[in-house]
Every structure is written in C-alpha cells, then in structure tokens.
Design a protein around this motif. Structure first.
Motif, PDB file in Angstrom:
ATOM      1  N   LYS A 112       0.834  -1.203   0.000  1.00  0.00           N
ATOM      2  CA  LYS A 112       0.000   0.000   0.000  1.00  0.00           C
ATOM      3  C   LYS A 112       0.874   1.261   0.000  1.00  0.00           C
ATOM      4  O   LYS A 112       0.617   2.221  -0.734  1.00  0.00           O
ATOM      5  N   PHE A 113       1.921   1.231   0.847  1.00  0.00           N
ATOM      6  CA  PHE A 113       2.829   2.388   0.913  1.00  0.00           C
ATOM      7  C   PHE A 113       3.555   2.574  -0.413  1.00  0.00           C
ATOM      8  O   PHE A 113       3.675   3.698  -0.922  1.00  0.00           O
ATOM      9  N   LEU A 114       4.032   1.472  -0.982  1.00  0.00           N
ATOM     10  CA  LEU A 114       4.798   1.541  -2.223  1.00  0.00           C
ATOM     11  C   LEU A 114       3.949   2.065  -3.376  1.00  0.00           C
ATOM     12  O   LEU A 114       4.381   2.938  -4.143  1.00  0.00           O
ATOM     13  N   PHE A 115       2.709   1.577  -3.499  1.00  0.00           N
ATOM     14  CA  PHE A 115       1.837   2.037  -4.584  1.00  0.00           C
ATOM     15  C   PHE A 115       1.415   3.491  -4.385  1.00  0.00           C
ATOM     16  O   PHE A 115       1.265   4.237  -5.352  1.00  0.00           O
ATOM     17  N   ALA A 116       1.229   3.877  -3.112  1.00  0.00           N
ATOM     18  CA  ALA A 116       0.893   5.279  -2.833  1.00  0.00           C
ATOM     19  C   ALA A 116       2.050   6.191  -3.219  1.00  0.00           C
ATOM     20  O   ALA A 116       1.849   7.276  -3.794  1.00  0.00           O
ATOM     21  N   ALA A 117       3.270   5.735  -2.927  1.00  0.00           N
ATOM     22  CA  ALA A 117       4.457   6.516  -3.287  1.00  0.00           C
ATOM     23  C   ALA A 117       4.597   6.616  -4.803  1.00  0.00           C
ATOM     24  O   ALA A 117       4.939   7.668  -5.346  1.00  0.00           O
ATOM     25  N   SER A 118       4.299   5.507  -5.495  1.00  0.00           N
ATOM     26  CA  SER A 118       4.385   5.501  -6.952  1.00  0.00           C
ATOM     27  C   SER A 118       3.358   6.455  -7.561  1.00  0.00           C
ATOM     28  O   SER A 118       3.648   7.179  -8.519  1.00  0.00           O
ATOM     29  N   ARG A 119       2.129   6.472  -6.973  1.00  0.00           N
ATOM     30  CA  ARG A 119       1.102   7.403  -7.468  1.00  0.00           C
ATOM     31  C   ARG A 119       1.523   8.848  -7.211  1.00  0.00           C
ATOM     32  O   ARG A 119       1.312   9.724  -8.051  1.00  0.00           O
ATOM     33  N   ALA A 120       2.117   9.096  -6.040  1.00  0.00           N
ATOM     34  CA  ALA A 120       2.574  10.452  -5.708  1.00  0.00           C
ATOM     35  C   ALA A 120       3.657  10.915  -6.686  1.00  0.00           C
ATOM     36  O   ALA A 120       3.743  12.106  -7.028  1.00  0.00           O
ATOM     37  N   CYS A 121       4.473   9.966  -7.148  1.00  0.00           N
ATOM     38  CA  CYS A 121       5.550  10.296  -8.093  1.00  0.00           C
ATOM     39  C   CYS A 121       5.032  10.513  -9.510  1.00  0.00           C
ATOM     40  O   CYS A 121       5.826  10.762 -10.428  1.00  0.00           O
ATOM     41  N   CYS A 122       3.706  10.382  -9.688  1.00  0.00           N
ATOM     42  CA  CYS A 122       3.088  10.672 -10.986  1.00  0.00           C
ATOM     43  C   CYS A 122       2.260  11.962 -10.937  1.00  0.00           C
ATOM     44  O   CYS A 122       1.545  12.278 -11.895  1.00  0.00           O
ATOM     45  N   SER A 123       2.362  12.683  -9.817  1.00  0.00           N
ATOM     46  CA  SER A 123       1.657  13.956  -9.702  1.00  0.00           C
ATOM     47  C   SER A 123       2.309  14.985 -10.624  1.00  0.00           C
ATOM     48  O   SER A 123       3.411  14.772 -11.148  1.00  0.00           O
ATOM     49  N   THR A 124       1.653  16.125 -10.784  1.00  0.00           N
ATOM     50  CA  THR A 124       2.167  17.167 -11.688  1.00  0.00           C
ATOM     51  C   THR A 124       3.560  17.642 -11.257  1.00  0.00           C
ATOM     52  O   THR A 124       4.478  17.772 -12.084  1.00  0.00           O
ATOM     53  N   LEU A 125       3.718  17.922  -9.963  1.00  0.00           N
ATOM     54  CA  LEU A 125       5.015  18.383  -9.458  1.00  0.00           C
ATOM     55  C   LEU A 125       6.088  17.318  -9.649  1.00  0.00           C
ATOM     56  O   LEU A 125       7.213  17.624 -10.062  1.00  0.00           O
ATOM     57  N   ALA A 126       5.735  16.062  -9.327  1.00  0.00           N
ATOM     58  CA  ALA A 126       6.704  14.979  -9.448  1.00  0.00           C
ATOM     59  C   ALA A 126       7.128  14.762 -10.906  1.00  0.00           C
ATOM     60  O   ALA A 126       8.299  14.522 -11.204  1.00  0.00           O
ATOM     61  N   VAL A 127       6.159  14.854 -11.818  1.00  0.00           N
ATOM     62  CA  VAL A 127       6.478  14.714 -13.249  1.00  0.00           C
ATOM     63  C   VAL A 127       7.409  15.838 -13.687  1.00  0.00           C
ATOM     64  O   VAL A 127       8.359  15.619 -14.451  1.00  0.00           O
ATOM     65  N   PHE A 128       7.135  17.056 -13.197  1.00  0.00           N
ATOM     66  CA  PHE A 128       8.020  18.194 -13.511  1.00  0.00           C
ATOM     67  C   PHE A 128       9.448  17.920 -13.042  1.00  0.00           C
ATOM     68  O   PHE A 128      10.413  18.173 -13.773  1.00  0.00           O
ATOM     69  N   ILE A 129       9.576  17.405 -11.815  1.00  0.00           N
ATOM     70  CA  ILE A 129      10.914  17.114 -11.265  1.00  0.00           C
ATOM     71  C   ILE A 129      11.628  16.062 -12.110  1.00  0.00           C
ATOM     72  O   ILE A 129      12.834  16.163 -12.380  1.00  0.00           O
ATOM     73  N   GLN A 130      10.883  15.042 -12.542  1.00  0.00           N
ATOM     74  CA  GLN A 130      11.500  13.985 -13.339  1.00  0.00           C
ATOM     75  C   GLN A 130      11.893  14.477 -14.736  1.00  0.00           C
ATOM     76  O   GLN A 130      12.956  14.125 -15.257  1.00  0.00           O
ATOM     77  N   ILE A 131      11.065  15.299 -15.336  1.00  0.00           N
ATOM     78  CA  ILE A 131      11.413  15.881 -16.637  1.00  0.00           C
ATOM     79  C   ILE A 131      12.615  16.816 -16.490  1.00  0.00           C
ATOM     80  O   ILE A 131      13.520  16.851 -17.331  1.00  0.00           O
ATOM     81  N   GLN A 132      12.615  17.572 -15.386  1.00  0.00           N
ATOM     82  CA  GLN A 132      13.750  18.452 -15.114  1.00  0.00           C
ATOM     83  C   GLN A 132      15.039  17.651 -14.987  1.00  0.00           C
ATOM     84  O   GLN A 132      16.090  18.059 -15.492  1.00  0.00           O
TER      85      GLN A 132
END
Length: 522
Positions: free
Chosen positions: A6-26
């Motif tokens: 549950k924690f791992l999937f929640a973290a994975s979903r959080a890493c697909c948020s707008t801010l997280a996507v921006f950080i990864q593209i950056q």
C-alpha cells in the motif's frame, strides 16, 4: 494487500503527480544539458587534436610544443620572456616526485626559474624536494623557499606570496602550480605564448583531468570536476579559474608586475584574510572586468591517490563548499550565494528523479510478482515511461562524459609523447554512475554544513571565517588528518625521500638538458 505494498503504490502514485512529473522531466533535462556541454567541450578539444595531427603530417614533429615550427628556432627562443614558476608544497605523497619532475623539465625555451615554497624545513616535502633540486642543480634554475607560518591568510596563499617576493626581478610572468599538477613539456610555452599574443589577459588557467584510482571516493572527485570542463573548453575566454566554486587545485599564470605593484589589490586582497586564491583572484577579475582565458591545450593529468578513501573525499568536498563562504566584496558575496543556491538546487534536482525511478521500478516488480490489480498496473505504467526516459537521458550523459574523457586522454598523450600513455581502460563507468548520484546527493549537505560551521580543517590547519575572511588560525597535529585529501600525502612525521631515479627520471633530465644546458643567472 500488505501495508508495504500500500505504501509503495501510494508513493508511486505520488511520483506521478504534476510536481513529481516536472521534477522527473527536469532531471532528464539536466542530464541532456550536461551531455550537450560535454559534447561541445569534446569538439573544442578534438579540434586541437586534429590541428596537431595536421601539423605533424606537414612535417612539424614538434607540434606538441608549437603549431608553428618556426617559433622553435633559436632566433625566436632567445627573445622569450622570463617566467617564474611558484609551487607551494605541503606534505609528500606517491605522485609528488613524478609531478615535480614534469614541472621542472619543461621544454620552455626562455629563461625560467622554479621556486618550491614550504612552510618549514619540518614539512616532509622539504627533504624530498631538496634531493630533487640537488639532482637537477646543473640542469634547471630551481630553489627552495621557507615561507614560515601564515598569520593573516591561508598557508597556501602565504607560500605563494613568499614565492612571488623571491622571484627574479626580470620575470614578466608568474605561473602558480599545485604539487598535484602534472605538466606537459610545452605547457609553460603554450601559456606564455597566449599571454604574449593578448596583453589584455589578466589570468590564464587550465583544467585537471582526474585519473581515478579505483575507489568510489576517487570517482566522486572525477565526477565533481567534470562539469567544470565545459567552462575550460571554450578555446579562449572562460568565466572561472581552476577552483572557482568547484575546485581547489591551482594552475594559473599572471603578469608578474600585477604582484610587484599590487595592481587591483591583488597582493593585499590575498593577504588580508584570503582563504581561497582562485576565488579571490576571480572576484578581482570580475570587479575590474579583466580577462580570464584557458587555451585548448591547458589540460593537465591529475592522478588521485591509490588509497583515496570515501572519508577523504568527504573532507575534500567540505573544503570545496566552504570556499563559497569566503568573499571579498558585497557583489562577491551575492555571487557566492547564487552559486550556493543554484548548485544545491541542481544537485538534488538531479538526484530526486532517480529516487522516484527506483520507486516506480519497485512498484512494477511488486505488481508483477504479486499479481495486483490492473488499476495499479495502469497507474504504474506512466511512472515506468518516465523511468525509461530518464534511463535514456542518463545513458546519453554517460556516453558524452566518456567521449570527452577519451578525447582529453588522447590530447594529454599527444602533448606528452615522452610519458607513459594514459588509458581509458582503467575507468569503471558503473562507479562513475554511482558517483554521480552520491556526489550530487552529498553536495547540498556539505554546503549547508560549511555555511553554518564557518570553519574548516585544511591540511592540518583549522581556519575560521568572519565576514568572508580568515579571522583565526589554529595549528595542532591533533586537530587534523595526517594526510591530505586527494594526494594521500604525509603531512607530519614521515619525511619523503626520492627513490632511485628511474628510466623516466633519466629521460626527464635529458629533456631538461636539451632545452636548458645551464642555469640562468638569478
């Protein structure tokens, strides 16, 4: 579903948020910008290699000394200006003898003197360099200067200024070298020729090609210095010295009269609480709009200690980030704060996407082996796409870094045809990737610690800063390490002594005798 899943999937979903996507593209963009910078630097260095090859094909066997063979004629060599080479020493380690020999056996055709400067005769470097100077006494003009203890600035700056005070009265240029620098036979001539062509040059400097010894710490040093290669591979004007905000290894040449007359406050600026010579001089150059250049041939091998531990790397990183706490003017302070903030942001901006990628991969593995719902798999697929993009950008970055290093190794081999060839085979690119992550993760931590501590141990001496300048100096063998961080040099007790001269030493002496059959009068 377990709590961990549950924690791992929640973290994975959080890493697909707008801010997280921006950080990864950056993060992907940072990788690509570095790759582009290294590609451009490789182009400049490779252009120099091709020019040397063309000259050799046209009959100039000494293209590693000068592109124009007529410059090597006696009528031109006798008119070359006098150069004083100042080398502040501290401790004695495994690479020092080789480095010192490469420095004093330059094929510069004009009058040149070599000034080795030590703090005291108790320094292990004193006995080692004394024997070396004695061995070459009939071939080169070299002497040892005992500077004494510094009281108002760093010991290194104190030693450099002691060397300047003792340089020949007719010297036109002064070249400062660190004892970690390994010169090419034509280095002094190339640097001097550039300053003769353009009298507007205030400082001329070069780039150290790190030769990792195999430890993670040595690869972290190599990775730490690589971004600087972009600034030094402009083929001319550059915007910082060796050192600047990222290095503390010095090789730079200046006009001797700038020190004799204290032009722009060069001497007083260094003496008055100066901690970093390169940062102080760079600030002076910026304040007075003076030119700093770096010729394409100014690439110098920098061998790292074979036993360079991770703790010694950390000490070195601490010293580098501490440099940003020293300043001379308000403008200099603002620039340092900007460098501090930008570097910290980019460092963690580089590392964060890899942390998110690990989360996406871990979640994908759990979905695959635990056969979770299609919904979880669909959400994770977006993260895996970002991870794939990051992997591709990282591969491009590493290939660009490898290509630049390959070209710089080739250039160094061409500039030093008498030396054992350097090789890229010893580089471990898996460790390079790990070093990228480790160094960028630790840099902000080191920078913040330096900011709040306002003190640093540098080669067994603790310096305290106040308003950007050294306010207190503490000396004790109990407060610092017994070795320097990169060279693994003994600072106390054990006195270095040169071993029996090898074939390379004999060859170095022969080169010295060839271009300088007798010492020039002091």
């Amino acid at each position: 579903m377990s709590a961990f899943d549950k924690f791992l999937f929640a973290a994975s979903r959080a890493c697909c948020s707008t801010l997280a996507v921006f950080i990864q593209i950056q993060g992907c963009l940072i990788c690509l910008i570095l790759a582009l910078g290294w590609a451009l630097a490789a182009f400049v260095r490779n252009r120099e290699i091709n020019q040397m090859k063309d000259k050799m094909k046209n009959g100039n066997s000494f293209a590693f000394l000068s592109h124009d063979i007529s410059d090597l004629e006696h009528s031109n060599q006798v008119n070359l200006p006098r150069v004083s080479v100042v080398m502040p020493l501290k401790g004695f380690g495994e690479h020092n003898l080789h480095n010192w020999r490469s420095q004093i056996t330059s094929l510069y055709g004009g009058p040149v003197e070599f000034l080795f400067v030590v703090e005291s005769t108790e320094d292990p470097a004193y006995r080692a360099v004394s024997l070396l100077v004695s061995d070459f006494k009939d071939d080169v003009d070299a002497k040892i200067i005992v500077a004494g203890l510094s009281t108002t600035c760093s010991q290194k700056i104190h030693n450099q200024l002691a060397g300047v005070e003792n340089m020949h009265k007719d010297s036109k240029y002064v070249l400062f070298l660190d004892d970690d620098v390994r010169l090419h036979p034509g280095s002094i001539g190339a640097l001097t020729a550039e300053m003769e062509k353009n009298p507007e040059i205030f400082i001329q400097t070069g780039y150290p090609l790190d030769l990792p010894s195999g430890s993670l710490g040595s690869y972290c040093i190599y990775e730490y210095h690589m971004p600087c290669s972009m600034g030094f591979a402009t083929g001319g004007k550059t915007f910082f010295l060796w050192g600047g905000c990222m290095m503390a290894i010095d090789c730079f040449q200046m006009h001797a009269d700038d020190f004799r007359t204290d032009r722009y406050g060069v001497v007083s600026g260094l003496q008055d609480g100066g901690y970093s010579d390169d940062m102080t001089l760079a600030a002076i150059a910026e304040a007075h709009k003076r030119l700093i250049t770096s010729p394409p041939v100014a690439v110098f091998p920098h061998p790292l200690a074979s036993d360079l531990s991770f703790s010694r790397y950390w000490n070195y990183l601490r010293k580098q980030t501490f440099v940003l706490e020293s300043y001379t003017t308000k403008v200099n302070w603002i620039m340092n704060r900007a460098l501090f903030s930008t570097h910290c942001y980019l460092s963690w901006g580089f590392v964060a996407p890899f942390v998110m990628a690990m989360i996406h991969i871990a979640a994908a593995l759990r979905i695959h082996f635990k056969e979770h719902s299609i919904e979880e798999a669909t959400l994770n697929s977006g993260g895996l796409i970002l991870t794939g993009c990051l992997a591709i950008c990282t591969l491009i970055e590493l290939l660009s870094m490898w290509n630049l290093t390959r070209i710089e190794v080739h250039l160094c081999n061409m500039l030093s045809p008498e030396a054992p060839p350097l090789s890229l085979k010893s580089y471990n690119w898996g460790l390079v990737f790990i070093a990228l992550l480790v160094d960028n993760f630790l840099y902000p931590i080191s920078a913040m610690r330096s900011h709040f501590s306002q003190s640093i141990n540098w080669s067994g001496i603790r310096y305290h800063l106040k308003e950007g300048k050294i306010s207190k100096i503490e000396r004790s063998k109990d407060i610092g390490p017994k070795y320097t961080d990169l060279g693994g040099k003994h600072l106390y007790g054990k006195k270095g002594a040169p071993t029996k001269i090898s074939f390379l030493g004999s060859l170095a002496r022969s080169l010295a005798q060839w271009h300088q059959p007798k010492k020039f009068d002091g």
